[in-house]
Design a protein around this motif. Structure first.
Motif, PDB file in Angstrom:
ATOM      1  N   ALA A 107       7.718 -29.387 -31.531  1.00 41.47           N
ATOM      2  CA  ALA A 107       7.957 -29.531 -30.090  1.00 41.47           C
ATOM      3  C   ALA A 107       7.101 -28.548 -29.287  1.00 41.47           C
ATOM      4  O   ALA A 107       6.566 -28.896 -28.231  1.00 41.47           O
ATOM      5  N   GLU A 110       3.436 -29.766 -29.445  1.00 41.40           N
ATOM      6  CA  GLU A 110       3.271 -30.922 -28.562  1.00 41.40           C
ATOM      7  C   GLU A 110       3.232 -30.493 -27.098  1.00 41.40           C
ATOM      8  O   GLU A 110       2.424 -30.997 -26.320  1.00 41.40           O
ATOM      9  N   LYS A 111       4.085 -29.549 -26.731  1.00 41.10           N
ATOM     10  CA  LYS A 111       4.106 -29.044 -25.355  1.00 41.10           C
ATOM     11  C   LYS A 111       2.771 -28.368 -25.017  1.00 41.10           C
ATOM     12  O   LYS A 111       2.221 -28.564 -23.933  1.00 41.10           O
TER      13      LYS A 111
END
Length: 166
Positions: A107, A110-111
């Protein structure tokens, strides 16, 4: 009317396929290949020396030969994006111990990629600054981070930013 809409939908699908038609030649691309495909890929320059992205390169001249040589790397490829390599490695607690230099959680990675404006429809070419071997390691570490989280269309420039016709 339905047939016209259906034909239009197929035509648009075909156009989208044409736009995404470029395929990377492999996990490593040459400077010539990149120069010929600049508009078809997303270029991410991986650096820890962030200031080098905006400064001009500095050259000196060998007094004996008269040849110019690079003293300080500077500049970037047009339309490239700068990635701070320090954000590609993190410290986490593993079994109660602090471990440095790990890959970010999915996560978080991806951010980070989304914050760069990376588009999943275009292949990515990672470009090291190429001052020394650690710069190449940074690009390769970033490459493997993409691969771990499912990035198929990612390659690393063979050499460095210096070999590309900007």
């Amino acid at each position: 009317m339905k047939k016209i809409k259906l034909l239009l939908a197929f035509a648009l699908t075909g156009l989208v396929s044409l736009v995404q038609a470029i395929t990377l030649p492999g996990p490593v691309v040459s400077a010539d290949w990149l120069s010929n495909n600049l508009s078809d890929v997303q270029i991410i320059e991986v650096r820890t020396d962030l200031a080098s992205y905006l400064r001009n390169p500095e050259f000196d001249t060998d007094k004996k030969t008269g040849k110019k040589f690079l003293v300080e790397v500077g500049g970037h490829i047009a339309n490239s994006t700068l990635l701070d390599f320090k954000k590609v490695r993190v410290e986490r607690l593993v079994d109660g111990k602090k471990i440095k230099f790990l890959i970010p959680e999915k996560a978080d990675f991806e951010k980070l990629v989304q914050s760069l404006g990376v588009n999943s429809d275009k292949p990515i070419v990672l470009v090291p600054i190429g001052q020394d071997m650690s710069d190449i390691d940074e690009a390769l570490r970033t490459y493997w981070s993409f691969k771990v989280y499912g990035g198929d269309q990612v390659a690393v420039l063979d050499g460095s930013v210096r070999g590309v016709n900007m």
